[in-house]
Design an enzyme around this catalytic site. Structure first.
Site, PDB file in Angstrom:
ATOM      1  N   GLU A 125      -9.870  -0.060 -11.692  1.00 44.48           N
ATOM      2  CA  GLU A 125      -9.241  -1.270 -12.237  1.00 44.48           C
ATOM      3  C   GLU A 125      -9.102  -1.890 -11.969  1.00 44.48           C
ATOM      4  OE1 GLU A 125      -9.230   1.394 -15.984  1.00 44.48           O
ATOM      5  OE2 GLU A 125      -8.809   1.419 -13.864  1.00 44.48           O
ATOM      6  N   ARG A 162      -7.877  -6.614  -7.854  1.00 34.21           N
ATOM      7  CA  ARG A 162      -7.616  -6.555  -6.136  1.00 34.21           C
ATOM      8  C   ARG A 162      -8.770  -7.459  -5.379  1.00 34.21           C
ATOM      9  NH1 ARG A 162      -2.448  -6.087  -5.652  1.00 34.21           N
ATOM     10  NH2 ARG A 162      -2.618  -6.429  -3.306  1.00 34.21           N
ATOM     11  N   CYS A 207      -6.524   4.132 -18.780  1.00 30.27           N
ATOM     12  CA  CYS A 207      -5.218   4.999 -18.234  1.00 30.27           C
ATOM     13  C   CYS A 207      -4.480   4.391 -19.504  1.00 30.27           C
ATOM     14  CB  CYS A 207      -4.770   5.282 -17.446  1.00 30.27           C
ATOM     15  SG  CYS A 207      -4.225   4.931 -16.112  1.00 30.27           S
ATOM     16  N   LYS A 266      -1.429  -3.123 -17.465  1.00 31.66           N
ATOM     17  CA  LYS A 266      -1.542  -3.815 -16.576  1.00 31.66           C
ATOM     18  C   LYS A 266      -3.038  -5.092 -16.802  1.00 31.66           C
ATOM     19  CE  LYS A 266      -0.057  -1.550 -11.926  1.00 31.66           C
ATOM     20  NZ  LYS A 266      -0.697  -1.381 -10.496  1.00 31.66           N
ATOM     21  N   ARG A 285      -1.051  -7.128 -19.460  1.00 31.33           N
ATOM     22  CA  ARG A 285      -0.296  -8.384 -19.144  1.00 31.33           C
ATOM     23  C   ARG A 285      -1.489  -9.361 -18.341  1.00 31.33           C
ATOM     24  NH1 ARG A 285       2.455  -7.149 -12.922  1.00 31.33           N
ATOM     25  NH2 ARG A 285       2.549  -9.653 -12.442  1.00 31.33           N
TER      26      ARG A 285
END
Length: 499
Positions: free
Chosen positions: A89, A94, A142, A297, A300
């Site tokens: 992910e 990125r 995860c 993440k 977020r």
């Protein structure tokens, strides 16, 4: 519009055709995880009264990542030239940032066709209104989204996970898992006990496959619910699911560990092992990582966007995902929603353009052929251990060098002597993305640069440019003021001082 299976099939085909053999798992011995970002473009000249489901769209993979590894804290580098987190992910995200940088270069420098159009303020751009992005992952992220109950059934079809379990502490373990031998059997996909269990997924039964369980030790905290005999109160007739009683006998576990210093897992046998809703860090082999879980993440990203602080200098609004699609795997709709959006629902005062997104979450019925489950099934009784692939692959829809294959955070094949040189940097490492950002900025005339950079004192380091994205930092600060995000682990400042 599109279906979950269409998104999954597109990503699997892209993986097979566009990604090289280098970096992929060794057949019948290794497995990996896959993630991607898919651009959705609505076709032009469609009537306004067409139902949404009938709207014609084109779908294109614009970034892709594979990977299962993280580096430990001791291997992090202040130069920003190593990938700390190589979960699929994160590699996909990125790689998506690399794609966004290229698209901004097309729009702002070359004045060519791009996904961006001019915004209302000088130097700022916004996403074209006919475009959106869907995030695909072959597996649940995860961390919190992967804490999923296993349900034991008598003679009834697979039922969805009930909302009360997914949103609260784990239910009490059942008697047949008190014995440690049975507990170990549940972790063995070939065992009779494991075969009795079926995942609570809305319409599909996942047979002969269980998730990889963590190896955390048990701890003495009692669960909140006093009985493991639960009754399904919300039958899903549309999916052909009958109502009836069932028991939560265990949970699929996440290897991600609770943030140090915060309330930890219950760690009791069976279903009482995990607490839900907590922030977690990815596990390392002996050396603790500083990488937050993918569930954390992605939550977020749903508030701050996927573009990060640097690219926010050029954007009028963050780049949000419109949907997340998960491949065939252990899955709970309620756990996914809790992990990605539910923990952010507390009222936030955010800068203009930022907000908690109403993320669409779906699951496909298509299994990734190089997932742990698929490879385990295919290899049968082959000798040797089944292990995760050590390499990670990054692919971006950019014209030059779209591929990047890494291992241990560096380009695959990097020698110790080469570490520290430009050739030993991944194209999606912090320092290389910063270089691309600086190149974009230097290509734009001073009077056309965004105010956040033009009116700020001289900026030099990576951290200074990130801090100068004031709206992004304000939104991030607001998110960290609510639980559980107040416990977010941040890298020491020394790791962001490179130029």
């Amino acid at each position: 519009m599109w279906t979950a299976d269409e998104i999954a099939q597109l990503c699997y085909a892209h993986y097979n055709v566009r990604l090289p053999k280098q970096g992929k798992p060794e057949p019948n011995r290794e497995w990996t995880l896959l993630a991607a970002v898919v651009k959705i473009q609505a076709s032009a000249n469609q009537a306004c009264d067409i139902p949404e489901k009938e709207v014609q769209v084109t779908k294109e993979v614009v970034s892709m990542g594979t990977g299962t590894k993280c580096i430990g804290q001791s291997k992090m580098r202040e130069s920003g030239d190593i990938l700390n987190d190589s979960h699929a992910e994160i590699i996909a995200r990125r790689s998506f940032q690399r794609y966004l940088l290229h698209q901004l270069h097309l729009a702002a420098v070359l004045k060519e066709d791009s996904i961006f159009v001019p915004g209302t303020q000088r130097g700022l751009w916004r996403l074209r209104p006919d475009l959106s992005f869907v995030f695909f992952s072959s597996h649940t992220p995860c961390g919190d989204a992967s804490i999923i109950p296993m349900l034991e059934f008598e003679e009834q079809p697979c039922c969805p996970v009930i909302r009360s379990w997914a949103n609260n502490s784990p239910v009490q373990e059942t008697e047949n898992l008190e014995d440690s031998k049975d507990k170990r059997n549940c972790e063995d996909p070939a065992s009779p006990v494991a075969k009795k269990m079926r995942l609570g997924t809305p319409a599909r039964s996942l047979s002969n496959c269980v998730a990889h369980h963590g190896t955390q030790e048990s701890g003495p905290v009692k669960p909140d619910v006093s009985s493991s005999d639960l009754t399904k109160e919300e039958p899903d007739a549309a999916n052909g699911i009958a109502s009836g009683s069932f028991r939560v006998v265990d949970v699929y576990r996440t290897g991600a560990k609770c943030v140090p210093g915060e309330t930890g897992d219950l760690r009791e046998p069976g279903a009482a092992y995990h607490q839900v809703g907590l922030l977690r860090v990815k596990p390392g082999r002996g050396d603790r990582t500083c990488s937050m879980s993918c569930s954390d993440k992605m939550a977020r990203w749903n508030v701050l966007g996927c573009q990060g602080a640097l690219l926010m200098h050029f954007l009028e609004k963050p780049i949000y995902l419109s949907a997340v699609v998960i491949g065939k795997c252990p899955y709970s709709q309620e756990a996914m929603r809790r992990a990605l959006t539910g923990r952010c629902e507390e009222t936030l005062v955010l800068p203009r353009g930022f907000g908690v997104q109403e993320l669409e979450i779906q699951q496909s019925g298509l299994l990734f052929e190089q997932s742990r489950c698929a490879v385990h099934r295919k290899r049968g009784d082959s000798p040797g251990r089944l292990v995760p692939c050590g390499a990670a692959i990054s692919w971006s829809a950019v014209p030059q060098q779209p591929l990047d294959v890494t291992a241990n955070g560096f380009p695959q094949g990097t020698t110790k002597k080469e570490i520290g040189s430009p050739r030993a940097r991944s194209r999606i490492s912090k320092v290389e993305l910063f270089r691309s950002f600086q190149k974009l900025l230097s290509s734009i005339a001073d009077d056309e640069q965004p105010d956040s950079i033009r009116v700020t004192k001289k900026l030099d380091t990576y951290q200074e440019y990130k801090d100068a994205a004031s709206a992004y930092q304000e939104a991030w600060g607001a998110l960290r003021r609510i639980q559980p995000f107040a416990s977010w682990i941040r890298n020491p400042p020394d790791y962001h001082q490179f130029k």
